[in-house]
Write a protein that holds these residues in place. Structure first.
Motif, PDB file in Angstrom:
ATOM      1  N   SER A   1     -22.310 -55.112 -23.706  1.00 20.18           N
ATOM      2  CA  SER A   1     -23.235 -55.163 -22.557  1.00 20.18           C
ATOM      3  C   SER A   1     -24.064 -53.651 -22.272  1.00 20.18           C
ATOM      4  O   SER A   1     -23.066 -52.623 -22.346  1.00 20.18           O
ATOM      5  N   ASP A   2     -25.284 -54.040 -21.369  1.00 17.00           N
ATOM      6  CA  ASP A   2     -26.300 -52.776 -21.061  1.00 17.00           C
ATOM      7  C   ASP A   2     -27.334 -53.190 -20.601  1.00 17.00           C
ATOM      8  O   ASP A   2     -27.616 -54.540 -19.893  1.00 17.00           O
ATOM      9  N   TRP A   3     -27.422 -52.006 -19.056  1.00 18.91           N
ATOM     10  CA  TRP A   3     -28.746 -52.125 -18.351  1.00 18.91           C
ATOM     11  C   TRP A   3     -30.254 -52.180 -19.034  1.00 18.91           C
ATOM     12  O   TRP A   3     -30.072 -51.271 -20.645  1.00 18.91           O
ATOM     13  N   LEU A   4     -31.153 -52.557 -19.175  1.00 21.50           N
ATOM     14  CA  LEU A   4     -32.196 -53.145 -19.745  1.00 21.50           C
ATOM     15  C   LEU A   4     -33.325 -52.739 -19.165  1.00 21.50           C
ATOM     16  O   LEU A   4     -33.189 -53.344 -17.400  1.00 21.50           O
TER      17      LEU A   4
ATOM     18  N   ASP B   1     -19.194 -48.746 -15.306  1.00 21.22           N
ATOM     19  CA  ASP B   1     -18.719 -49.500 -14.661  1.00 21.22           C
ATOM     20  C   ASP B   1     -17.417 -49.826 -15.395  1.00 21.22           C
ATOM     21  O   ASP B   1     -17.388 -49.462 -16.348  1.00 21.22           O
ATOM     22  N   PRO B   2     -16.599 -51.003 -14.469  1.00 18.32           N
ATOM     23  CA  PRO B   2     -15.434 -51.626 -15.321  1.00 18.32           C
ATOM     24  C   PRO B   2     -15.381 -51.820 -17.038  1.00 18.32           C
ATOM     25  O   PRO B   2     -14.915 -52.192 -17.390  1.00 18.32           O
ATOM     26  N   LEU B   3     -16.935 -52.295 -16.772  1.00 16.72           N
ATOM     27  CA  LEU B   3     -17.287 -52.967 -18.207  1.00 16.72           C
ATOM     28  C   LEU B   3     -18.069 -52.223 -19.120  1.00 16.72           C
ATOM     29  O   LEU B   3     -18.532 -52.769 -20.209  1.00 16.72           O
ATOM     30  N   GLY B   4     -17.775 -51.266 -18.843  1.00 19.19           N
ATOM     31  CA  GLY B   4     -18.784 -49.774 -19.933  1.00 19.19           C
ATOM     32  C   GLY B   4     -20.013 -49.955 -19.845  1.00 19.19           C
ATOM     33  O   GLY B   4     -20.127 -48.866 -20.849  1.00 19.19           O
ATOM     34  N   VAL B   5     -20.134 -50.177 -19.004  1.00 14.88           N
ATOM     35  CA  VAL B   5     -22.113 -49.949 -19.100  1.00 14.88           C
ATOM     36  C   VAL B   5     -22.442 -49.162 -18.047  1.00 14.88           C
ATOM     37  O   VAL B   5     -21.490 -48.700 -17.282  1.00 14.88           O
TER      38      VAL B   5
ATOM     39  N   GLN C   1     -15.506 -45.293 -13.682  1.00 15.87           N
ATOM     40  CA  GLN C   1     -14.742 -43.900 -14.315  1.00 15.87           C
ATOM     41  C   GLN C   1     -16.435 -42.982 -14.466  1.00 15.87           C
ATOM     42  O   GLN C   1     -17.648 -43.363 -14.093  1.00 15.87           O
ATOM     43  N   ILE C   2     -15.600 -41.197 -14.017  1.00 11.32           N
ATOM     44  CA  ILE C   2     -16.988 -40.794 -13.863  1.00 11.32           C
ATOM     45  C   ILE C   2     -17.199 -40.074 -14.335  1.00 11.32           C
ATOM     46  O   ILE C   2     -16.360 -39.492 -15.425  1.00 11.32           O
ATOM     47  N   LEU C   3     -18.498 -40.103 -14.907  1.00 13.70           N
ATOM     48  CA  LEU C   3     -19.110 -39.868 -16.433  1.00 13.70           C
ATOM     49  C   LEU C   3     -19.171 -38.033 -15.367  1.00 13.70           C
ATOM     50  O   LEU C   3     -19.247 -36.973 -16.200  1.00 13.70           O
ATOM     51  N   ALA C   4     -19.300 -37.656 -14.691  1.00 15.86           N
ATOM     52  CA  ALA C   4     -20.601 -36.070 -13.939  1.00 15.86           C
ATOM     53  C   ALA C   4     -20.097 -36.787 -12.294  1.00 15.86           C
ATOM     54  O   ALA C   4     -20.687 -37.303 -11.862  1.00 15.86           O
ATOM     55  N   SER C   5     -19.482 -35.897 -11.469  1.00 13.88           N
ATOM     56  CA  SER C   5     -19.714 -35.749 -10.866  1.00 13.88           C
ATOM     57  C   SER C   5     -21.028 -35.978 -10.128  1.00 13.88           C
ATOM     58  O   SER C   5     -21.934 -34.965 -10.598  1.00 13.88           O
ATOM     59  N   PRO C   6     -21.715 -35.601  -8.707  1.00 11.67           N
ATOM     60  CA  PRO C   6     -22.011 -35.611  -8.083  1.00 11.67           C
ATOM     61  C   PRO C   6     -22.750 -34.163  -8.121  1.00 11.67           C
ATOM     62  O   PRO C   6     -22.025 -33.491  -7.901  1.00 11.67           O
ATOM     63  N   VAL C   7     -23.746 -34.498  -8.267  1.00  9.19           N
ATOM     64  CA  VAL C   7     -24.389 -32.994  -8.300  1.00  9.19           C
ATOM     65  C   VAL C   7     -25.808 -32.211  -7.463  1.00  9.19           C
ATOM     66  O   VAL C   7     -26.807 -33.325  -7.705  1.00  9.19           O
ATOM     67  N   ASP C   8     -26.453 -31.985  -7.249  1.00 11.05           N
ATOM     68  CA  ASP C   8     -27.950 -31.585  -7.042  1.00 11.05           C
ATOM     69  C   ASP C   8     -28.570 -31.110  -7.924  1.00 11.05           C
ATOM     70  O   ASP C   8     -28.133 -30.794  -8.787  1.00 11.05           O
ATOM     71  N   VAL C   9     -29.670 -31.519  -7.774  1.00 11.58           N
ATOM     72  CA  VAL C   9     -31.050 -31.723  -8.943  1.00 11.58           C
ATOM     73  C   VAL C   9     -31.805 -30.804  -8.412  1.00 11.58           C
ATOM     74  O   VAL C   9     -32.959 -31.055  -7.283  1.00 11.58           O
ATOM     75  N   GLY C  10     -31.728 -29.708  -8.159  1.00  5.40           N
ATOM     76  CA  GLY C  10     -32.765 -28.264  -7.332  1.00  5.40           C
ATOM     77  C   GLY C  10     -32.601 -29.178  -6.117  1.00  5.40           C
ATOM     78  O   GLY C  10     -31.709 -29.117  -5.168  1.00  5.40           O
ATOM     79  N   THR C  11     -33.861 -29.188  -5.086  1.00  2.36           N
ATOM     80  CA  THR C  11     -34.476 -29.355  -3.812  1.00  2.36           C
ATOM     81  C   THR C  11     -34.788 -31.633  -3.888  1.00  2.36           C
ATOM     82  O   THR C  11     -34.127 -32.019  -2.751  1.00  2.36           O
TER      83      THR C  11
END
Length: 177
Positions: free
Chosen positions: A118-121, A36-40, A17-27
């Motif tokens: 599920s989560d990243w640590l 991800d499909p598991l909710g992470v 799932q897209i939570l925030a589309s690609p965006v420039d972070v300054g330069t």
């Protein structure tokens, strides 16, 4: 990633799932936020100038990332397909994501009794795991997993900051360059 827009499309095709589309972070770069499909949740970073972590494996800096999941097969399939990683089993419940010939992170299978999502640590390298554990407690943190020796790895702990975010503290036996 080399191209955040292309990777977002690829991830979406794999069920993210897209939570925030690609965006420039300054330069500094371009980023996107996904689930991800598991909710992470995860972020993608395209680095025209800032290439991410420049300092690693030193006290207070990033030393490891680990995905904790109840469905290691689905998670492994998603991440290896998305990033062209490979996986190498390490024991019965652990897998290492390989980015080329370098370890890029871990994949730990949670059992049903763990119950958490599920989560990243993220793990931070520390000179003294027990001292960081004590300091975290004195600052209002909690302990999810107290300091323990991890054979062939080092000594680690999983702590929770006062706002509820979990993180790992690890003293590696043989830190990579």
């Amino acid at each position: 990633v080399e191209d955040a827009d292309t990777m977002v499309q690829k991830a979406e095709g794999l069920g993210a799932q897209i939570l925030a589309s690609p965006v420039d972070v300054g330069t500094s770069g371009r980023m996107a936020m996904l689930r991800d499909p598991l909710g992470v949740n995860l972020a993608l970073w395209e680095p025209p100038q800032s290439h991410g972590a420049q300092l690693v494996n030193q006290h207070g800096s990033l030393c490891w990332n680990e995905l904790l999941t109840h469905d290691a097969d689905a998670a492994g399939s998603f991440y290896t397909t998305l990033f062209d990683w490979t996986i190498e089993p390490y024991g019965d419940i652990y897998t290492v994501f390989m980015n080329g010939d370098r370890p890029g992170g871990g994949l730990l299978t949670l059992d049903e009794a763990d119950g958490g999502p599920s989560d990243w640590l993220v793990y931070f390298m520390v000179d003294d795991c027990d001292a960081v554990h004590d300091k975290s407690n004195s600052l209002g943190g909690r302990v999810q997993m107290p300091p323990d020796d991890w054979p062939e790895v080092g000594r680690g702990a999983v702590l929770i900051d006062p706002q509820g975010a979990a993180f790992g503290a690890m003293h590696l036996l043989d830190p990579p360059d």
